[in-house]
Design a protein around this motif. Sequence first.
Motif, short mmCIF file in Angstrom:
data_model
loop_
_atom_site.label_atom_id
_atom_site.label_comp_id
_atom_site.label_asym_id
_atom_site.label_seq_id
_atom_site.Cartn_x
_atom_site.Cartn_y
_atom_site.Cartn_z
N ASN A 128 5.64 -31.98 9.48
CA ASN A 128 4.56 -32.95 9.25
C ASN A 128 3.70 -33.18 10.49
O ASN A 128 2.48 -33.07 10.44
CB ASN A 128 5.16 -34.29 8.78
N MET A 129 4.35 -33.48 11.63
CA MET A 129 3.59 -33.80 12.83
C MET A 129 3.07 -32.56 13.53
O MET A 129 1.93 -32.49 13.93
CB MET A 129 4.45 -34.63 13.79
N GLY A 130 3.94 -31.55 13.65
CA GLY A 130 3.51 -30.30 14.28
C GLY A 130 2.36 -29.66 13.53
O GLY A 130 1.39 -29.19 14.13
N GLY A 131 2.47 -29.65 12.20
CA GLY A 131 1.41 -29.07 11.38
C GLY A 131 0.11 -29.84 11.48
O GLY A 131 -0.98 -29.25 11.54
N ASN B 299 -10.11 -22.64 20.72
CA ASN B 299 -8.96 -21.98 21.32
C ASN B 299 -8.25 -21.12 20.28
O ASN B 299 -8.44 -21.31 19.08
CB ASN B 299 -7.97 -23.04 21.86
N GLU B 300 -7.44 -20.19 20.74
CA GLU B 300 -6.64 -19.37 19.84
C GLU B 300 -5.36 -20.14 19.51
O GLU B 300 -4.69 -20.64 20.41
CB GLU B 300 -6.29 -18.03 20.50
N ILE B 301 -5.05 -20.23 18.23
CA ILE B 301 -3.90 -21.02 17.79
C ILE B 301 -2.82 -20.11 17.21
O ILE B 301 -3.10 -19.24 16.39
CB ILE B 301 -4.30 -22.06 16.72
N TYR B 302 -1.58 -20.33 17.66
CA TYR B 302 -0.44 -19.54 17.20
C TYR B 302 0.63 -20.49 16.69
O TYR B 302 0.86 -21.56 17.27
CB TYR B 302 0.10 -18.68 18.34
N LEU B 303 1.30 -20.10 15.61
CA LEU B 303 2.27 -20.97 14.96
C LEU B 303 3.62 -20.28 14.78
O LEU B 303 3.67 -19.08 14.47
CB LEU B 303 1.77 -21.39 13.57
N ALA B 304 4.68 -21.05 14.97
CA ALA B 304 6.03 -20.55 14.71
C ALA B 304 6.83 -21.66 14.03
O ALA B 304 6.60 -22.84 14.28
CB ALA B 304 6.72 -20.12 16.00
N ASP B 305 7.75 -21.26 13.15
CA ASP B 305 8.59 -22.23 12.47
C ASP B 305 9.88 -21.52 12.06
O ASP B 305 9.91 -20.28 11.95
CB ASP B 305 7.87 -22.77 11.22
N TYR B 306 10.95 -22.31 11.85
CA TYR B 306 12.20 -21.69 11.41
C TYR B 306 11.99 -20.95 10.09
O TYR B 306 12.67 -19.98 9.77
CB TYR B 306 13.32 -22.73 11.29
N SER B 307 11.00 -21.41 9.30
CA SER B 307 10.58 -20.70 8.10
C SER B 307 9.29 -19.95 8.43
O SER B 307 8.23 -20.57 8.55
CB SER B 307 10.33 -21.69 6.95
N PHE B 308 9.40 -18.64 8.59
CA PHE B 308 8.22 -17.86 8.95
C PHE B 308 7.14 -17.96 7.88
O PHE B 308 5.94 -17.98 8.19
CB PHE B 308 8.59 -16.39 9.17
N LYS C 62 6.42 -20.54 6.09
CA LYS C 62 5.73 -21.81 6.30
C LYS C 62 4.67 -21.67 7.38
O LYS C 62 3.54 -22.15 7.24
CB LYS C 62 6.74 -22.89 6.69
N ALA C 63 5.03 -21.00 8.48
CA ALA C 63 4.07 -20.76 9.57
C ALA C 63 2.92 -19.89 9.09
O ALA C 63 1.75 -20.13 9.42
CB ALA C 63 4.77 -20.12 10.75
N GLU C 64 3.24 -18.88 8.30
CA GLU C 64 2.20 -17.99 7.76
C GLU C 64 1.24 -18.73 6.85
O GLU C 64 0.01 -18.54 6.94
CB GLU C 64 2.84 -16.83 6.99
N LEU D 164 0.47 -21.95 6.78
CA LEU D 164 -0.40 -22.84 7.54
C LEU D 164 -1.40 -22.05 8.36
O LEU D 164 -2.57 -22.44 8.47
CB LEU D 164 0.43 -23.73 8.47
N ALA D 165 -0.97 -20.92 8.90
CA ALA D 165 -1.87 -20.07 9.69
C ALA D 165 -3.06 -19.61 8.86
O ALA D 165 -4.20 -19.59 9.35
CB ALA D 165 -1.10 -18.88 10.26
N LYS D 166 -2.81 -19.26 7.61
CA LYS D 166 -3.90 -18.83 6.73
C LYS D 166 -4.87 -19.98 6.47
O LYS D 166 -6.08 -19.77 6.39
CB LYS D 166 -3.32 -18.33 5.41
N GLN D 167 -4.34 -21.18 6.35
CA GLN D 167 -5.19 -22.34 6.06
C GLN D 167 -6.13 -22.68 7.22
O GLN D 167 -7.27 -23.08 7.01
CB GLN D 167 -4.32 -23.58 5.79
N ILE D 168 -5.64 -22.52 8.45
CA ILE D 168 -6.42 -23.01 9.61
C ILE D 168 -6.97 -21.91 10.51
O ILE D 168 -7.56 -22.19 11.54
CB ILE D 168 -5.56 -23.98 10.45
N GLY D 169 -6.80 -20.66 10.10
CA GLY D 169 -7.34 -19.56 10.90
C GLY D 169 -6.54 -19.28 12.15
O GLY D 169 -7.10 -18.91 13.20
N ALA D 170 -5.23 -19.45 12.06
CA ALA D 170 -4.34 -19.19 13.19
C ALA D 170 -3.53 -17.92 12.91
O ALA D 170 -3.76 -17.22 11.92
CB ALA D 170 -3.42 -20.38 13.42
N LYS D 171 -2.57 -17.64 13.78
CA LYS D 171 -1.70 -16.47 13.60
C LYS D 171 -0.25 -16.91 13.69
O LYS D 171 0.12 -17.68 14.58
CB LYS D 171 -2.00 -15.42 14.66
#
Length: 266
Positions: free
Chosen positions: A11-14, A25-34, A36-38, A40-47
């Motif tokens: 909730n907060m990290g996202g 800036n370039e945004i990169y995301l990681a989560d115990y559920s890959f 989930k990270a993917e 969110l990355a698609k939603q916000i233009g991150a990787k």
Amino acid sequence: MSKIGFIGCGNMGGTLAKAAAKSENEIYLADYSFEKAEDLAKQIGAKALYNVDIAAGCDLIFLGVKPQVLSSVLADLKHILSVRHQNFCLVSMAAGVTIESLKEMAGGDYPIIRIMPNTPAAVENGMILYCQSENVTNEQVQLFLNSMASAGTLDSIDETLIDAGCAVSGCGPAFVYMFIDALADGGVKCGLLREQALIYAAETVLGAAKMVKETGISPEELKNAVCSPNGSTIEGVKVLESLNLKDTCISAVLASFKRTKELGQK
């Protein structure tokens, strides 16, 4: 362009990742559920990456994991952080965990910014408290402030007071939501439709908060200005006072403060 990484997309990290994505800036995301990270990355233009990738290459590394698992997450990244040559800064949002404890967990005297955000950051009206270790550079602070600019208001606070601040701004939204819900319930009992009552209650709290923030007048004075002699408002105020609303709210903040301290010791 700087690289900003988020380890933990809950909730907060996202929410903070979405705010950072509005910066240049370039945004990169990681989560115990890959996955989930993917997503969110698609939603916000991150990787989407893995924890180790973010630890190895990002300039700001946001740690969006619970205090109870932070130690194990950092234990897995110690070696990667220790061999980095490029400057980096850890940004922790773990309640109660001090900068000194974070350095111990991370295995080095790394630059650290400790933050206490709240959920209204999701609608660009958050309150983010922050403090920093002495070795955080001005450039790193500015990068942090720039990345969080769209999340709401940011305020620098001494670390000795950040847990107290968290008990108000971090936990406070839950208390306010309860009050809004109660106001709406009262309105329904008086005959309003639930949808009407919720809008009236939410807008009233929003407007009252702006009055406190923008006029500089104390809440006590503002309350008195609404209470006409023998009017309807003073009758409601008398009921709230008889039920010790103020003491109850103070007790809630103190309980949250105590729990925040306990979480930091685990």
